[in-house]
Design a protein around this motif. Structure first.
Motif, short mmCIF file in Angstrom:
data_model
loop_
_atom_site.label_atom_id
_atom_site.label_comp_id
_atom_site.label_asym_id
_atom_site.label_seq_id
_atom_site.Cartn_x
_atom_site.Cartn_y
_atom_site.Cartn_z
N GLN A 8 0.83 -1.21 0.00
CA GLN A 8 0.00 0.00 0.00
C GLN A 8 0.86 1.26 0.00
OE1 GLN A 8 -2.10 -1.03 3.56
NE2 GLN A 8 -3.91 -1.79 2.48
N LEU A 9 1.98 1.21 0.73
CA LEU A 9 2.87 2.37 0.77
C LEU A 9 3.46 2.65 -0.61
CD1 LEU A 9 4.77 1.72 4.13
CD2 LEU A 9 3.08 3.52 3.69
N ALA A 10 3.82 1.57 -1.32
CA ALA A 10 4.40 1.73 -2.66
C ALA A 10 3.38 2.41 -3.57
CB ALA A 10 4.83 0.38 -3.22
N ALA A 11 2.12 2.00 -3.46
CA ALA A 11 1.06 2.62 -4.28
C ALA A 11 0.89 4.09 -3.91
CB ALA A 11 -0.25 1.86 -4.10
N GLY A 63 10.42 10.41 -12.96
CA GLY A 63 9.73 9.32 -13.66
C GLY A 63 10.59 8.09 -13.88
N THR A 64 11.72 8.00 -13.17
CA THR A 64 12.62 6.87 -13.38
C THR A 64 12.54 5.85 -12.25
OG1 THR A 64 14.38 8.10 -12.30
CG2 THR A 64 14.31 8.21 -14.70
N ALA A 65 11.55 5.99 -11.38
CA ALA A 65 11.54 5.16 -10.18
C ALA A 65 10.89 3.80 -10.40
CB ALA A 65 10.80 5.90 -9.06
N GLY A 66 11.53 2.75 -9.85
CA GLY A 66 10.92 1.43 -9.81
C GLY A 66 9.89 1.38 -8.70
N PRO A 67 9.18 0.24 -8.57
CA PRO A 67 8.03 0.17 -7.64
C PRO A 67 8.38 0.37 -6.16
CG PRO A 67 8.53 -1.99 -8.61
CD PRO A 67 9.32 -0.98 -9.37
N LEU A 68 9.59 0.00 -5.73
CA LEU A 68 9.91 0.08 -4.30
C LEU A 68 10.77 1.29 -3.94
CD1 LEU A 68 10.54 -3.66 -3.30
CD2 LEU A 68 8.41 -2.37 -3.40
N VAL A 69 11.00 2.17 -4.90
CA VAL A 69 11.84 3.35 -4.64
C VAL A 69 11.22 4.20 -3.52
CG1 VAL A 69 12.56 5.57 -5.60
CG2 VAL A 69 12.97 3.47 -6.88
N GLY A 70 12.03 4.47 -2.50
CA GLY A 70 11.57 5.33 -1.41
C GLY A 70 10.90 4.60 -0.27
N ILE A 71 10.84 3.26 -0.31
CA ILE A 71 10.22 2.48 0.77
C ILE A 71 11.24 2.26 1.90
CG2 ILE A 71 9.39 0.17 1.40
CD1 ILE A 71 7.28 1.53 -0.13
N PRO A 72 10.92 2.69 3.12
CA PRO A 72 11.83 2.46 4.24
C PRO A 72 11.78 1.01 4.71
CG PRO A 72 10.19 4.17 4.74
CD PRO A 72 9.74 3.44 3.53
#
Lengths: 486, 95
Positions: A8-11, A63-72
């Motif tokens: 949910q966080l990734a979304a 716009g270059t981020a994969g699905p988990l970019v920025g997930i702690p």
């Protein structure tokens, strides 16, 4: 934000509901407020995390981020992390700043996840309660008088308390699955060789395996896809390709054949745990699965075989801590032997010493065949039990642990602690994958359902666990402790 | 197979682990209990069973004999307790 699963966080990051910097700051604040009571972290790398979160937000904007970019997330303090203390829960490595990254860490970094820090653990991953840490025991967020399980107890407690959405653990005899069960989260031990061991501080090299610990099987599927795969720097890493673990989550379970090992429902099993597991199996029947009893006849030899093989490998692996190249060194050694023996005596805790001594003894002249060779033969019989069972059924199900989390200080005798791992340890000897999913409670403490598959059946295990989590909400329940810091 | 204090002393010596007299008796007690539990293995007939060293029966992979690592001595010595001129310092071994 902490109520959300990693998926949910990734979304939410993708839709721009909040930034990675906001999310990271939110979890760091929760750690700061709550971890004084839990002791789930050994090191918190706040500054670095916020810096990486900003990079992640920039990648999202570009716009270059994969699905988990920025997930702690958090890493058990057994994964070497460059320029960060990597203690393995030991005084021996209290001063050790790792000069390189474990492959798991490199892969997570490449996927853009943000490490918030390093989690507490039993010293050198030896323990089932997290009470063997040099940094003190971790508390279970469901009940602060209970252990969180071990050895990945800090990772499990941090996820359960909502201090981080997911964490990495390692499992040599149950060290992901048992703490996941005790803390009411989902934890997957992959097949031996599926995830690289490079840069993971070695305990028992023929048994060690890393895996994800999170709120749901879906979260674990995302993370396993990142960390699995061949690595030339680990000679036991397998070359087989990595399937899409997320894509297969929604396969229907009609026709699934479930085996219940009769040895996993015998003496010593807590009645509440048994009831929760049998209820979970009924859920599977309602989803179209068929259930039959199977037998793993050598089950009760798994703990004896493990306590020869694991300490033998540990005694060899831990010989590297010599007070010369890294780690603790005693003051004023008068000769080289004094340097070795005192540095090691001062640096290692009691349980680690016990296992080094057992391993050295069983490998020594006159005892090798009676102990080590014998245990390796029994290991083959244990693996064969599983291979035979998987001829008839797709997955095995049973409890992850015979009891829910026990009280801190309740198990003082080492052997009674070892017997806790009766349902998890054979899995490592056989090298097969296993997952623990929340399946109920006993007196307010979580119960874990363990699901086992044959070698490389991770996609199936995650699918089977995910379907259960679509039909039930045990995995979404949170301890009152987590809400106190909302 | 009963465990004697001499076994613990020998293992401690081989493992280069300083063990005091007090600790030795504690270890004899703990290790005896562990080995009693381990001795259940002896009741199982394993005649003709091949020892299993690796769960996937894999054999050691070989690679070309080429240098693949760069020299990182300075980096790796940063975490050493005592170094001088790129060498690890230990108490004098040769008089």
């Amino acid at each position: 934000m902490y109520e959300k699963t990693l998926t949910q966080l990734a979304a939410a990051l993708k839709s721009g509901e909040f930034s990675s910097r906001e999310l990271t700051a939110h979890y760091l604040q929760r750690i700061e407020k709550a971890d004084g009571k839990l002791n789930s972290f050994i090191s918190v790398t706040a500054e670095q995390a916020l810096k990486h979160a900003e990079i992640a937000d920039n990648a999202r904007a570009a716009g270059t981020a994969g699905p988990l970019v920025g997930i702690p997330l958090a890493l058990k303090d057994i994964f070497c992390t460059r320029d960060v203390k990597t203690s393995c829960g030991s005084k021996m490595l209290d001063n050790f700043i790792a000069p390189y990254n474990a492959t798991v860490v490199e892969k997570l970094n490449a996927a853009g996840t943000i490490s918030l820090g390093k989690t507490n653990m039993d010293e050198f991953a030896m323990g089932s309660s997290n009470e063997n840490s040099y940094y003190g025991p971790v508390k279970n967020p469901w009940d602060l008088t209970a252990v969180p399980g071990g050895s990945s107890g800090g990772s499990a407690a941090a996820v359960a308390a909502g201090l981080v959405p997911a964490a990495m653990g390692t499992d040599t005899g149950g060290s992901i699955r048992q703490p996941a069960a005790f803390c009411g989260i989902t934890g997957l031990k992959p097949t031996y060789g599926r995830v690289s061991r490079f840069g993971i501080i070695a305990y028992a090299s023929s048994l060690d395996q890393a895996g994800p610990m999170a709120r749901s099987a879906e979260d674990c599927a995302h993370l396993l896809g990142v960390i699995a795969g061949h690595d030339g720097r680990d000679s036991t890493s397998v070359t087989r390709g990595v399937p899409d673990y997320v894509e297969s989550l929604n396969a229907p379970l009609s026709g699934l054949k479930i085996g219940l090992p009769k040895e996993y429902f015998g003496d010593g099993l807590d009645p509440d745990v048994e009831k929760a597991v049998r209820e979970a199996v009924k859920v599977y029947e309602s989803l179209g699965a068929t259930v039959r009893e199977v037998s793993l006849p050598h089950t009760h030899f798994a703990i004896p075989a493990y306590y020869v093989i694991a300490p033998a490998e540990a005694s060899s692996n831990l010989s590297r801590y010599d007070g010369v190249r890294f780690g603790h060194r005693c003051d004023n050694p008068h000769d080289l032997i004094d340097l070795y023996t005192r540095s090691r005596a001062e640096g290692f805790g009691e349980e680690v010493k016990r296992r080094i001594l057992i391993g050295t003894h069983t490998l020594s002249e006159g005892f090798f065949d009676a102990y080590y060779t014998k245990a390796q033969k029994v290991r083959r019989l244990i693996r064969q039990d599983f291979l035979d069972a998987f001829e008839d059924v797709d997955v095995l199900m049973g409890p992850a642990s015979p009891t829910p989390a026990f009280d801190l200080g309740a198990k003082k005798d080492p052997v009674s602690m070892y017997l806790q791992d009766i349902y998890t340890i054979a899995v490592n000897l056989a090298g097969i994958p296993g997952i623990s999913v929340p399946a109920g409670f006993s007196n307010g403490r979580p119960v874990g359902l363990q699901i086992l598959g044959t070698h490389f059946a991770e996609a199936q295990l995650l699918n089977v666990a995910h379907q259960f989590q679509k039909a039930t909400d045990w995995h979404l329940q949170r301890p009152a402790f987590a809400e106190e810091y909302a | 197979m009963a465990l004697e204090e001499s076994h613990v002393r020998r293992a401690a010596h081989l493992a280069r682990l300083a063990v005091s007299d007090d600790q030795a008796s504690g270890f004899v007690e703990d290790l005896s209990r562990i080995l009693d539990m381990v001795d259940q293995l002896q009741s199982l007939d394993t005649e003709g069973v091949k020892p299993l060293a690796h769960p996937l029966d894999a054999t050691q992979r070989l690679r070309a004999d080429e240098v693949t690592e760069s020299n990182q001595r300075d980096t790796f010595q940063r975490c050493a307790p005592a170094v001088e001129n790129g060498l690890y310092l230990v108490p004098r071994v040769v008089e």
